[in-house]
Design a protein around this motif. Sequence first.
Motif, PDB file in Angstrom:
ATOM      1  N   SER A  41       0.835  -1.189   0.000  1.00 17.79           N
ATOM      2  CA  SER A  41       0.000   0.000   0.000  1.00 17.79           C
ATOM      3  C   SER A  41       0.879   1.251   0.000  1.00 17.79           C
ATOM      4  O   SER A  41       1.854   1.318   0.751  1.00 17.79           O
ATOM      5  CB  SER A  41      -0.867  -0.054   1.260  1.00 17.79           C
ATOM      6  OG  SER A  41      -1.836   0.916   1.170  1.00 17.79           O
ATOM      7  N   LYS A  45       1.289   2.298  -7.137  1.00 16.85           N
ATOM      8  CA  LYS A  45       0.607   1.559  -8.210  1.00 16.85           C
ATOM      9  C   LYS A  45      -0.478   2.408  -8.881  1.00 16.85           C
ATOM     10  O   LYS A  45      -0.546   2.503 -10.109  1.00 16.85           O
ATOM     11  CB  LYS A  45      -0.023   0.256  -7.661  1.00 16.85           C
ATOM     12  CG  LYS A  45       0.979  -0.652  -6.963  1.00 16.85           C
ATOM     13  CD  LYS A  45       0.336  -1.912  -6.439  1.00 16.85           C
ATOM     14  CE  LYS A  45      -0.702  -1.701  -5.364  1.00 16.85           C
ATOM     15  NZ  LYS A  45      -0.167  -1.140  -4.096  1.00 16.85           N
ATOM     16  N   THR A  47      -0.854   5.670  -8.697  1.00 14.66           N
ATOM     17  CA  THR A  47      -0.260   6.870  -9.299  1.00 14.66           C
ATOM     18  C   THR A  47       0.311   6.533 -10.668  1.00 14.66           C
ATOM     19  O   THR A  47       0.147   7.288 -11.631  1.00 14.66           O
ATOM     20  CB  THR A  47       0.855   7.439  -8.391  1.00 14.66           C
ATOM     21  OG1 THR A  47       0.305   7.663  -7.101  1.00 14.66           O
ATOM     22  CG2 THR A  47       1.428   8.725  -8.940  1.00 14.66           C
TER      23      THR A  47
HETATM   24  N1  LIG Z   1      -2.903  13.586  -4.425  1.00 16.71           N
HETATM   25  C1  LIG Z   1      -1.879  13.200  -3.669  1.00 16.71           C
HETATM   26  N2  LIG Z   1      -1.162  14.102  -2.968  1.00 16.71           N
HETATM   27  C2  LIG Z   1      -0.110  13.733  -2.218  1.00 16.71           C
HETATM   28  N3  LIG Z   1       0.317  12.456  -2.097  1.00 16.71           N
HETATM   29  C3  LIG Z   1      -0.372  11.515  -2.767  1.00 16.71           C
HETATM   30  C4  LIG Z   1      -1.501  11.830  -3.582  1.00 16.71           C
HETATM   31  N4  LIG Z   1      -1.975  10.674  -4.127  1.00 16.71           N
HETATM   32  C5  LIG Z   1      -1.170   9.691  -3.665  1.00 16.71           C
HETATM   33  N5  LIG Z   1      -0.215  10.193  -2.855  1.00 16.71           N
HETATM   34  C6  LIG Z   1       0.870   9.456  -2.192  1.00 16.71           C
HETATM   35  O1  LIG Z   1       1.643   8.836  -3.191  1.00 16.71           O
HETATM   36  C7  LIG Z   1       2.089   7.555  -2.749  1.00 16.71           C
HETATM   37  C8  LIG Z   1       1.616   6.492  -3.728  1.00 16.71           C
HETATM   38  O2  LIG Z   1       0.197   6.376  -3.631  1.00 16.71           O
HETATM   39  P1  LIG Z   1      -0.630   5.362  -4.533  1.00 16.71           P
HETATM   40  O3  LIG Z   1      -2.073   5.601  -4.263  1.00 16.71           O
HETATM   41  O4  LIG Z   1      -0.157   5.472  -5.927  1.00 16.71           O
HETATM   42  O5  LIG Z   1      -0.183   3.952  -3.929  1.00 16.71           O
HETATM   43  P2  LIG Z   1      -0.774   2.506  -4.211  1.00 16.71           P
HETATM   44  O6  LIG Z   1       0.393   1.610  -4.426  1.00 16.71           O
HETATM   45  O7  LIG Z   1      -1.783   2.560  -5.300  1.00 16.71           O
HETATM   46  O8  LIG Z   1      -1.472   2.191  -2.814  1.00 16.71           O
HETATM   47  P3  LIG Z   1      -2.776   1.282  -2.488  1.00 16.71           P
HETATM   48  O9  LIG Z   1      -2.363  -0.122  -2.807  1.00 16.71           O
HETATM   49  O10 LIG Z   1      -2.982   1.500  -1.025  1.00 16.71           O
HETATM   50  O11 LIG Z   1      -3.881   1.784  -3.346  1.00 16.71           O
HETATM   51  C9  LIG Z   1       1.550   7.399  -1.334  1.00 16.71           C
HETATM   52  O12 LIG Z   1       2.560   7.818  -0.436  1.00 16.71           O
HETATM   53  C10 LIG Z   1       0.375   8.344  -1.295  1.00 16.71           C
HETATM   54  O13 LIG Z   1       0.141   8.796   0.011  1.00 16.71           O
END
Ligand SMILES: Nc1ncnc2c1ncn2[C@@H]1O[C@H](COP(=O)(O)OP(=O)(O)OP(=O)(O)O)[C@@H](O)[C@H]1O
Length: 249
Positions: A41, A45, A47
Amino acid sequence: MSEVVLETKDLSMVFPDGTQALKNVTLTIKKGELVSIIGPSGAGKSTFMRSLNMLNKPTDGQIVFEGENVLKARGKQLRQIRRRIGMVFQHFNLIKRSPTYQNVLHGRLGYMPSLKGGLGRFSEEDTRQALEILRRVGLEDQAFKRADELSGGQQQRVGIARAIAQTPSLLLADEPIASLDPSSSENVMTYLKNVCQEDGLTSIVNLHQVDFAKKFAHRIIGIKAGEVVFDGSPKELTEGITNHLYYSK
Ligand SMILES: Nc1ncnc2c1ncn2[C@@H]1O[C@H](COP(=O)(O)OP(=O)(O)OP(=O)(O)O)[C@@H](O)[C@H]1O
């Protein structure tokens, strides 16, 4: 060599608050591949996926999709790129009160004059095509039910049908089975893989469940703290690598 659909070069994303969500992600995705992205998490991914069609604008690097420079695209060119990228969402994002077949037709909106589409004026041919796509995901008998009368797994199959109706060349699915029980997850992933295979469609699927990634993907990419730390076949993803990806600092 197989045809390249998507390339990212040194793709980086720093959010305005300073969070670095992606660091120099360099990948080449080929036509027909089903690629699963896994990682803990917050790894980046979503992003990464959202950056591919500029829902999150990367701060650095390059994205080349079917030969076009995505980060330079604006206006009409960007709309046309987005039209070729189908999306499937964790929470389905269906119009709950509309019948299933109309939800599928929403995948066609990018191809219609906005007034006609906005008024829900679809032709008989559009409707026939929607019914055919619903048949492909095993839902032909649910076509005229309201979307919110369907089970979660069925709703996600409508989500897949809507994305397919858009005739994309790349399908992005962000946690498509995270809200489903194991048996519906299996079913949804089977349909997703089958429709992609039938159409030679390239897909990138973010998954939390490593076992599903191993079972359904041709290729797995592991992301940790915004960086690609694994890129290989399901067989190459050993327990050691999985532990490193999820548990080591
Ligand atoms: N709009 C935003 N502003 C600031 N930080 C963000 C924003 N969106 C995501 N993040 C941060 O960017 C990082 C990557 O987030 P992301 O949602 O891409 O992860 P993920 O691997 O998809 O997680 P999950 O499996 O929980 O969905 C994290 O530290 C998150 O807090």
